[in-house]
Design a protein around this motif. Structure first.
Motif, mmCIF file in Angstrom:
data_model
loop_
_atom_site.group_PDB
_atom_site.id
_atom_site.type_symbol
_atom_site.label_atom_id
_atom_site.label_comp_id
_atom_site.label_asym_id
_atom_site.label_seq_id
_atom_site.Cartn_x
_atom_site.Cartn_y
_atom_site.Cartn_z
ATOM 1 N N ARG A 1 36.139 55.798 68.016
ATOM 2 C CA ARG A 1 35.769 57.181 68.256
ATOM 3 C C ARG A 1 34.925 57.297 69.508
ATOM 4 N NH1 ARG A 1 32.173 60.972 64.222
ATOM 5 N NH2 ARG A 1 32.435 62.926 65.344
ATOM 6 N N ALA A 2 34.062 56.320 69.737
ATOM 7 C CA ALA A 2 33.216 56.343 70.930
ATOM 8 C C ALA A 2 34.060 56.279 72.191
ATOM 9 C CB ALA A 2 32.239 55.167 70.897
ATOM 10 N N ASP A 3 35.108 55.434 72.167
ATOM 11 C CA ASP A 3 35.987 55.329 73.329
ATOM 12 C C ASP A 3 36.641 56.661 73.639
ATOM 13 O OD1 ASP A 3 37.113 51.986 72.459
ATOM 14 O OD2 ASP A 3 35.350 52.696 73.558
ATOM 15 N N LYS A 4 37.057 57.370 72.580
ATOM 16 C CA LYS A 4 37.695 58.668 72.780
ATOM 17 C C LYS A 4 36.718 59.669 73.379
ATOM 18 C CE LYS A 4 41.097 58.195 69.071
ATOM 19 N NZ LYS A 4 41.582 58.758 67.790
ATOM 20 N N LEU A 5 35.474 59.627 72.912
ATOM 21 C CA LEU A 5 34.481 60.563 73.416
ATOM 22 C C LEU A 5 34.142 60.273 74.866
ATOM 23 C CD1 LEU A 5 32.082 60.790 70.348
ATOM 24 C CD2 LEU A 5 33.738 62.479 71.118
ATOM 25 N N VAL A 6 34.072 58.997 75.217
ATOM 26 C CA VAL A 6 33.811 58.630 76.607
ATOM 27 C C VAL A 6 34.933 59.150 77.494
ATOM 28 C CG1 VAL A 6 33.659 56.706 78.218
ATOM 29 C CG2 VAL A 6 32.390 56.629 76.076
ATOM 30 N N GLN A 7 36.177 58.985 77.025
ATOM 31 C CA GLN A 7 37.312 59.480 77.793
ATOM 32 C C GLN A 7 37.237 60.991 77.949
ATOM 33 O OE1 GLN A 7 39.718 57.693 79.318
ATOM 34 N NE2 GLN A 7 40.376 59.629 80.198
ATOM 35 N N SER A 8 36.846 61.693 76.870
ATOM 36 C CA SER A 8 36.733 63.142 76.937
ATOM 37 C C SER A 8 35.660 63.554 77.931
ATOM 38 C CB SER A 8 36.403 63.707 75.549
ATOM 39 O OG SER A 8 37.441 63.412 74.638
ATOM 40 N N ASN A 9 34.517 62.850 77.910
ATOM 41 C CA ASN A 9 33.451 63.148 78.858
ATOM 42 C C ASN A 9 33.918 62.939 80.289
ATOM 43 O OD1 ASN A 9 31.181 64.036 77.438
ATOM 44 N ND2 ASN A 9 30.782 61.977 76.686
ATOM 45 N N LYS A 10 34.687 61.883 80.494
ATOM 46 C CA LYS A 10 35.210 61.597 81.825
ATOM 47 C C LYS A 10 36.121 62.716 82.291
ATOM 48 C CE LYS A 10 37.866 58.138 84.385
ATOM 49 N NZ LYS A 10 38.617 56.869 84.281
ATOM 50 N N ASP A 11 36.989 63.188 81.389
ATOM 51 C CA ASP A 11 37.894 64.278 81.741
ATOM 52 C C ASP A 11 37.115 65.525 82.125
ATOM 53 O OD1 ASP A 11 40.006 62.659 81.174
ATOM 54 O OD2 ASP A 11 40.263 63.380 79.126
ATOM 55 N N GLN B 1 42.545 68.642 76.178
ATOM 56 C CA GLN B 1 42.113 67.352 76.710
ATOM 57 C C GLN B 1 43.259 66.657 77.436
ATOM 58 O OE1 GLN B 1 40.357 65.011 73.590
ATOM 59 N NE2 GLN B 1 38.675 66.431 73.252
ATOM 60 N N ALA B 2 44.463 66.739 76.873
ATOM 61 C CA ALA B 2 45.628 66.131 77.520
ATOM 62 C C ALA B 2 45.943 66.842 78.837
ATOM 63 C CB ALA B 2 46.838 66.189 76.581
ATOM 64 N N ILE B 3 45.813 68.159 78.845
ATOM 65 C CA ILE B 3 46.032 68.918 80.081
ATOM 66 C C ILE B 3 44.996 68.527 81.126
ATOM 67 C CG2 ILE B 3 45.997 71.228 81.095
ATOM 68 C CD1 ILE B 3 47.051 72.267 78.386
ATOM 69 N N ALA B 4 43.755 68.339 80.674
ATOM 70 C CA ALA B 4 42.682 67.945 81.594
ATOM 71 C C ALA B 4 42.978 66.597 82.234
ATOM 72 C CB ALA B 4 41.350 67.895 80.846
ATOM 73 N N ARG B 5 43.573 65.697 81.473
ATOM 74 C CA ARG B 5 43.901 64.378 82.031
ATOM 75 C C ARG B 5 44.958 64.498 83.127
ATOM 76 N NH1 ARG B 5 43.336 62.797 76.477
ATOM 77 N NH2 ARG B 5 45.585 62.951 76.134
ATOM 78 N N ILE B 6 45.909 65.397 82.940
ATOM 79 C CA ILE B 6 46.935 65.606 83.962
ATOM 80 C C ILE B 6 46.311 66.182 85.226
ATOM 81 C CG2 ILE B 6 48.952 67.012 84.565
ATOM 82 C CD1 ILE B 6 49.631 64.631 82.840
ATOM 83 N N VAL B 7 45.431 67.168 85.049
ATOM 84 C CA VAL B 7 44.765 67.779 86.203
ATOM 85 C C VAL B 7 43.899 66.750 86.921
ATOM 86 C CG1 VAL B 7 43.097 69.537 86.913
ATOM 87 C CG2 VAL B 7 44.815 70.083 85.186
ATOM 88 N N ALA B 8 43.224 65.887 86.144
ATOM 89 C CA ALA B 8 42.364 64.862 86.737
ATOM 90 C C ALA B 8 43.163 63.857 87.561
ATOM 91 C CB ALA B 8 41.586 64.133 85.638
ATOM 92 N N ARG B 9 44.440 63.697 87.260
ATOM 93 C CA ARG B 9 45.287 62.787 88.035
ATOM 94 C C ARG B 9 45.632 63.349 89.405
ATOM 95 N NH1 ARG B 9 48.339 58.620 85.816
ATOM 96 N NH2 ARG B 9 47.818 58.105 83.661
ATOM 97 N N GLY B 10 45.361 64.625 89.603
ATOM 98 C CA GLY B 10 45.620 65.228 90.900
ATOM 99 C C GLY B 10 47.016 65.793 91.059
ATOM 100 N N VAL B 11 47.745 65.932 89.955
ATOM 101 C CA VAL B 11 49.081 66.526 90.033
ATOM 102 C C VAL B 11 48.930 68.012 90.351
ATOM 103 C CG1 VAL B 11 51.272 66.863 88.846
ATOM 104 C CG2 VAL B 11 49.847 64.893 88.281
ATOM 105 N N SER B 12 49.675 68.498 91.323
ATOM 106 C CA SER B 12 49.552 69.900 91.721
ATOM 107 C C SER B 12 49.995 70.817 90.586
ATOM 108 C CB SER B 12 50.389 70.177 92.967
ATOM 109 O OG SER B 12 51.774 70.081 92.673
ATOM 110 N N LEU B 13 49.458 72.029 90.586
ATOM 111 C CA LEU B 13 49.784 72.993 89.534
ATOM 112 C C LEU B 13 51.272 73.354 89.519
ATOM 113 C CD1 LEU B 13 48.970 74.905 87.271
ATOM 114 C CD2 LEU B 13 48.285 76.576 89.005
ATOM 115 N N PRO B 14 51.876 73.708 90.669
ATOM 116 C CA PRO B 14 53.313 74.038 90.645
ATOM 117 C C PRO B 14 54.172 72.886 90.142
ATOM 118 C CG PRO B 14 52.311 74.759 92.709
ATOM 119 C CD PRO B 14 51.297 73.908 92.017
#
Length: 274
Positions: free
Chosen positions: A127-137, A177-190
């Motif tokens: 659970r801690a790993d998941k929370l760290v990932q969420s904080n990173k996002d 959270q999953a959407i945030a990970r995609i945005v964090a990867r730098g994939v353009s919106l279009p």
């Protein structure tokens, strides 16, 4: 089309609606108006006004709406006429039903101000790993531009799911959270929207039953990451090919030699006698 009680969900409504002025204009049609607000899957700006798109512009029949409220079609048509006449909704007649839009929609007005709060302590390592990932996002997307992108992607995902399910569907916290990970990867919106729509289109070709639907954005996340990897691989190959072409051009060139002052003779030169 009716929704079981165990699938109930909250949605935002401004308290200004609960005034005598609106009651006089709406009356019992408020139930249909609230349903339109809850079924709004996207908001768009048109002619300086925000419109709420109901069920992704899915054509609706009076019989379907009548079943939703347990009333007859005549009542539904009276409610629709009342709401449209007083400027609460817009009704567009289509070959297969009516397309509804909410005027001055504010359902997602506060979406960008929503903040995910995480527990201070965790007892389990997983659970801690998941929370760290969420904080990173959250750290990586904490800008107005990225929050706007997340909101747009979430709205499109909700619209596509609503069309697939045949009822209003809203993203969960895990979806965000999953959407945030995609945005964090730098994939353009279009590009993200394009791949998201392709994901649903390809899923439809393999779909064998109407009960088979995309339930979570993480499914689309894997698809988008796969398309991103393919695009990056193609870019790498293209760069390598261009580099090889440039190298071949370099090897094929011959240096231009200047004429020799000795006329091509080598060795010791004899002194010319006078």
């Amino acid at each position: 089309m009716s929704r079981p009680l165990n699938q109930s969900y909250p949605f935002s409504v401004y308290s200004g609606l609960l005034t005598p002025v609106h009651y006089e204009k709406i009356g019992h049609a408020i139930w249909l108006f609230l349903w339109c607000i809850s079924s709004t899957t996207k908001e768009i700006e048109r002619d300086g006004m925000t419109w709420g798109i109901v069920l992704g512009n899915k054509p609706l029949k009076a019989a379907e709406l009548a079943l939703q409220f347990g009333v007859n079609e005549k009542t539904i048509r009276r409610w629709l006429a009342l709401l449209e006449r007083n400027g609460y909704i817009a009704v567009t007649r289509a070959p297969y039903g009516m397309i509804l839009s909410v005027r001055h929609s504010k359902k997602f007005a506060c979406a960008s101000h929503v903040r995910t709060e995480l527990p201070d302590r965790t007892e389990e390592t997983g659970r801690a790993d998941k929370l760290v990932q969420s904080n990173k996002d959250i750290t990586q997307i904490n800008t107005k531009h990225n929050m706007s992108s997340i909101k747009t992607i979430a709205e499109r995902f909700a619209a596509l799911r609503s069309l697939q399910e045949g009822k209003p569907v809203h993203p969960s916290s895990k979806d965000y959270q999953a959407i945030a990970r995609i945005v964090a990867r730098g994939v353009s919106l279009p590009q993200t929207i394009k791949w998201l729509e392709q994901c649903f289109e390809e899923y439809e070709t393999r779909r064998r039953s109407r009960h088979e639907t995309i339930k979570v954005f993480s499914y689309c996340e894997k698809y988008i990451i796969g398309r991103l990897a393919e695009a990056e691989a193609k870019t790498t190959v293209r760069r390598e090919n261009n580099a090889q072409k440039n190298n071949r051009r370099g090897y094929g060139r011959t240096e231009k030699q200047e004429p020799s002052i000795t006329g091509g003779q080598t060795g010791r030169l004899r002194r010319k006698t006078v």
